[in-house]
Design an enzyme around this catalytic site. Structure first.
Site, PDB file in Angstrom:
ATOM      1  N   CYS A   1       2.052 -28.041  73.517  1.00 43.92           N
ATOM      2  CA  CYS A   1       3.442 -28.503  73.512  1.00 43.92           C
ATOM      3  C   CYS A   1       4.348 -27.449  74.157  1.00 43.92           C
ATOM      4  O   CYS A   1       4.222 -26.257  73.872  1.00 43.92           O
ATOM      5  CB  CYS A   1       3.895 -28.775  72.075  1.00 43.92           C
ATOM      6  SG  CYS A   1       5.569 -29.456  71.999  1.00 43.92           S
TER       7      CYS A   1
ATOM      8  N   CYS B   1       8.806 -24.121  68.620  1.00 41.64           N
ATOM      9  CA  CYS B   1       9.069 -24.180  67.171  1.00 41.64           C
ATOM     10  C   CYS B   1       8.197 -23.127  66.466  1.00 41.64           C
ATOM     11  O   CYS B   1       6.960 -23.216  66.520  1.00 41.64           O
ATOM     12  CB  CYS B   1       8.764 -25.565  66.642  1.00 41.64           C
ATOM     13  SG  CYS B   1       9.467 -26.874  67.688  1.00 41.64           S
TER      14      CYS B   1
ATOM     15  N   CYS C   1       5.050 -23.942  64.354  1.00 40.70           N
ATOM     16  CA  CYS C   1       4.110 -24.991  64.758  1.00 40.70           C
ATOM     17  C   CYS C   1       2.854 -24.479  65.456  1.00 40.70           C
ATOM     18  O   CYS C   1       2.924 -23.801  66.487  1.00 40.70           O
ATOM     19  CB  CYS C   1       4.809 -25.997  65.661  1.00 40.70           C
ATOM     20  SG  CYS C   1       3.753 -27.428  65.999  1.00 40.70           S
TER      21      CYS C   1
ATOM     22  N   CYS D   1       0.983 -43.059  60.333  1.00 47.06           N
ATOM     23  CA  CYS D   1       1.955 -42.260  61.091  1.00 47.06           C
ATOM     24  C   CYS D   1       1.265 -41.550  62.247  1.00 47.06           C
ATOM     25  O   CYS D   1       0.374 -40.724  62.030  1.00 47.06           O
ATOM     26  CB  CYS D   1       2.576 -41.193  60.193  1.00 47.06           C
ATOM     27  SG  CYS D   1       3.263 -41.848  58.677  1.00 47.06           S
TER      28      CYS D   1
ATOM     29  N   CYS E   1       4.554 -45.795  61.765  1.00 50.80           N
ATOM     30  CA  CYS E   1       5.490 -44.675  61.911  1.00 50.80           C
ATOM     31  C   CYS E   1       5.013 -43.842  63.091  1.00 50.80           C
ATOM     32  O   CYS E   1       3.807 -43.751  63.336  1.00 50.80           O
ATOM     33  CB  CYS E   1       5.493 -43.834  60.631  1.00 50.80           C
ATOM     34  SG  CYS E   1       6.546 -42.368  60.758  1.00 50.80           S
TER      35      CYS E   1
ATOM     36  N   CYS F   1      12.912 -41.529  59.271  1.00 54.22           N
ATOM     37  CA  CYS F   1      12.170 -40.591  58.427  1.00 54.22           C
ATOM     38  C   CYS F   1      12.602 -39.207  58.883  1.00 54.22           C
ATOM     39  O   CYS F   1      12.297 -38.802  60.009  1.00 54.22           O
ATOM     40  CB  CYS F   1      10.676 -40.785  58.620  1.00 54.22           C
ATOM     41  SG  CYS F   1       9.677 -39.536  57.779  1.00 54.22           S
TER      42      CYS F   1
ATOM     43  N   ARG G   1       9.276 -37.565  50.357  1.00 49.31           N
ATOM     44  CA  ARG G   1       7.842 -37.336  50.534  1.00 49.31           C
ATOM     45  C   ARG G   1       7.470 -35.877  50.297  1.00 49.31           C
ATOM     46  O   ARG G   1       8.024 -34.972  50.929  1.00 49.31           O
ATOM     47  CB  ARG G   1       7.372 -37.764  51.929  1.00 49.31           C
ATOM     48  CG  ARG G   1       5.858 -37.580  52.087  1.00 49.31           C
ATOM     49  CD  ARG G   1       5.286 -38.162  53.370  1.00 49.31           C
ATOM     50  NE  ARG G   1       5.639 -39.546  53.495  1.00 49.31           N
ATOM     51  CZ  ARG G   1       6.296 -40.055  54.543  1.00 49.31           C
ATOM     52  NH1 ARG G   1       6.641 -39.280  55.539  1.00 49.31           N
ATOM     53  NH2 ARG G   1       6.582 -41.333  54.589  1.00 49.31           N
TER      54      ARG G   1
HETATM   55  N1  SAM Z   1       6.625 -32.937  68.489  1.00 50.22           N
HETATM   56  C1  SAM Z   1       7.349 -33.805  67.657  1.00 50.22           C
HETATM   57  C2  SAM Z   1       8.545 -33.138  67.014  1.00 50.22           C
HETATM   58  O1  SAM Z   1       8.572 -31.935  66.883  1.00 50.22           O
HETATM   59  O2  SAM Z   1       9.432 -33.888  66.599  1.00 50.22           O
HETATM   60  C3  SAM Z   1       6.494 -34.468  66.594  1.00 50.22           C
HETATM   61  C4  SAM Z   1       5.406 -33.684  65.901  1.00 50.22           C
HETATM   62  S1  SAM Z   1       5.945 -32.308  64.912  1.00 50.22           S
HETATM   63  C5  SAM Z   1       4.422 -31.481  64.591  1.00 50.22           C
HETATM   64  C6  SAM Z   1       6.474 -33.064  63.411  1.00 50.22           C
HETATM   65  C7  SAM Z   1       6.990 -32.174  62.328  1.00 50.22           C
HETATM   66  O3  SAM Z   1       5.928 -31.496  61.691  1.00 50.22           O
HETATM   67  C8  SAM Z   1       7.946 -31.069  62.683  1.00 50.22           C
HETATM   68  O4  SAM Z   1       9.244 -31.503  62.885  1.00 50.22           O
HETATM   69  C9  SAM Z   1       7.874 -30.178  61.460  1.00 50.22           C
HETATM   70  O5  SAM Z   1       8.867 -30.560  60.533  1.00 50.22           O
HETATM   71  C10 SAM Z   1       6.481 -30.464  60.910  1.00 50.22           C
HETATM   72  N2  SAM Z   1       5.606 -29.269  60.998  1.00 50.22           N
HETATM   73  C11 SAM Z   1       5.036 -28.771  62.100  1.00 50.22           C
HETATM   74  N3  SAM Z   1       4.338 -27.641  61.822  1.00 50.22           N
HETATM   75  C12 SAM Z   1       4.481 -27.432  60.493  1.00 50.22           C
HETATM   76  C13 SAM Z   1       3.991 -26.420  59.617  1.00 50.22           C
HETATM   77  N4  SAM Z   1       3.260 -25.394  60.055  1.00 50.22           N
HETATM   78  N5  SAM Z   1       4.328 -26.504  58.308  1.00 50.22           N
HETATM   79  C14 SAM Z   1       5.086 -27.532  57.871  1.00 50.22           C
HETATM   80  N6  SAM Z   1       5.569 -28.510  58.653  1.00 50.22           N
HETATM   81  C15 SAM Z   1       5.276 -28.456  59.957  1.00 50.22           C
HETATM   82 FE1  SF4 Z   2       5.995 -29.302  69.785  1.00 46.53          FE
HETATM   83 FE2  SF4 Z   2       5.246 -28.576  67.351  1.00 46.53          FE
HETATM   84 FE3  SF4 Z   2       7.784 -28.299  68.087  1.00 46.53          FE
HETATM   85 FE4  SF4 Z   2       6.763 -30.790  67.712  1.00 46.53          FE
HETATM   86  S1  SF4 Z   2       7.043 -29.200  66.153  1.00 46.53           S
HETATM   87  S2  SF4 Z   2       8.055 -30.075  69.402  1.00 46.53           S
HETATM   88  S3  SF4 Z   2       4.648 -30.423  68.388  1.00 46.53           S
HETATM   89  S4  SF4 Z   2       6.020 -27.213  68.979  1.00 46.53           S
END
Ligand code: SAM
Ligand code: SF4
Ligand code: DTB
Length: 341
Positions: free
Chosen positions: A53, A57, A60, A97, A128, A188, A260
């Protein structure tokens, strides 16, 4: 008790400051007024496109910027998604989802995701998706394909957000949420706690969610999963009572939403999860994997729900006339893991 969208930040902070037992009593009272007690909504996640990606973040494991050892995977084939959705349905999930590691979906990929949504919908499951930022047109296409919920988290307060993500701004997230609403889908939207934020940040996040023109139908409260290689790998562990408080305040502020209990359950004791249900959580991710990280195994969850006498909530459109309103979790010696009527 009424549903309010005019909460002040001071009121939200007062809720957080209540003695723990008073807050839980208040949350459970609201819960019993607006929700069916002792039931839980069951969602299963599938990562349909994993890793690589472009976003940064800090929490992530799927960001291309961090070396987390994750094997990237292209968008799955429709057939594979159908198999996984059918298995999720058989094991008792009512909502499926689909998550993709996109900043925003490209037209070619979105077309494939629309086909996945139609397929999952045809199985009689709620759908979802979480695909990153959407334009209003993309949101409408998703709605037209049968998407029931779009997940897009605000994650934290606007101030703390800047320390966690630099590749987009808070307003981008709010704009996507608006597009989802305008297209007529359920929202959501929740956040992550345990990223090193202050109590003030958790209060601000919930305040923003609770003062949206319409509350999200689903509010995931994630506890950070600290993944090796991400900048938050060594974030200080959160006091578990502060996690429960966040769930409880979400319940009080947004009485009709499903709160949730999301990521982080693998690190929680059964007792801590029970406290979260007492605080008003009534939805979980079910299945051994979240997107890329672990989740409790289904046998353990079924046993926990039997011990607590919590039943599975039927999905929208279910049950058929004459069927019971909730489904008990299978007895320990039942042949399959499926939740039974
Ligand atoms: N890429 C898209 C986005 O960021 O909206 C969708 C997938 S992203 C992985 C969905 C959500 O997963 C993120 O907004 C975050 O809230 C959650 N998430 C990701 N990594 C996480 C982690 N290590 N611990 C808890 N929640 C996490
Ligand atoms: Fe990409 Fe993870 Fe951020 Fe979603 S949460 S935009 S998958 S880096
Ligand atoms: C949400 O709020 N939590 C889920 C779902 N929405 C998409 C994702 C949790 C991801 C945890 C880290 C992982 O498994 O990659």
């Amino acid at each position: 008790m009424t549903v309010r969208n005019d909460w002040t930040l001071a009121e939200v902070k007062e809720l957080f400051a209540l003695p723990f037992m008073d807050l839980l009593f208040r949350a459970q009272s609201v819960h019993r007024c607006f929700q069916v007690p002792n039931t839980v909504q069951i969602s299963t996640l599938l990562s349909i496109k994993t890793g690589a990606c472009p976003e940064d973040c800090a929490y992530c494991p799927q960001s291309a910027r961090f070396d987390t050892g994750l094997e990237p995977q292209e968008l799955l084939e429709l057939k594979e998604v159908a198999v996984r959705a059918r298995a999720a349905k058989e094991s008792g999930a009512t909502r499926f989802c689909m998550g993709a590691a996109y900043r925003s979906p490209k037209p070619k990929d979105l077309r494939k995701v629309l086909a996945m949504i139609r397929e999952v919908k045809s199985l009689g499951m709620e759908t979802c998706a979480t695909l990153g930022m959407l334009t209003p047109e993309q949101a409408q296409e998703l709605k037209d394909a049968g998407l029931d919920y779009y997940n897009h988290n605000l994650d934290t307060s606007p101030q703390y957000y800047k320390k966690i993500i630099s590749t987009r701004i808070y307003q981008d997230r709010l704009d996507t949420l608006q597009a989802v609403r305008d297209a007529g889908m359920n929202v959501c939207c929740g956040g992550i706690v345990g990223m090193g934020e202050e109590a003030q940040d958790r209060a601000e996040l919930l305040h923003i969610l609770a003062t949206l023109p319409a509350h999200p139908e689903s509010v995931p409260i994630n506890q950070l999963v600290r993944v090796a290689g991400t900048p938050l790998e060594r974030a200080a562990a959160l006091d578990p009572f502060d996690f429960v408080r966040t769930v409880a305040v979400a319940r009080v502020l947004m009485p009709r939403c499903h709160v949730r209990l999301s990521a982080g359950r693998s690190e929680m004791s059964d007792e801590l999860q029970a406290l979260c249900f007492l605080a008003g959580a009534n939805s979980i991710f079910y299945g051994e994997k979240l997107l890329t990280t672990g989740n409790p195994d289904t046998a353990h969850d079924q046993s926990l729900f039997r011990r607590l006498k919590i039943a599975a909530e039927p999905g929208a459109g279910q049950p058929a006339a004459g069927a019971p309103a909730v489904r008990a979790f299978a007895a320990p010696h039942a042949e399959s893991n499926a939740a039974t009527v």
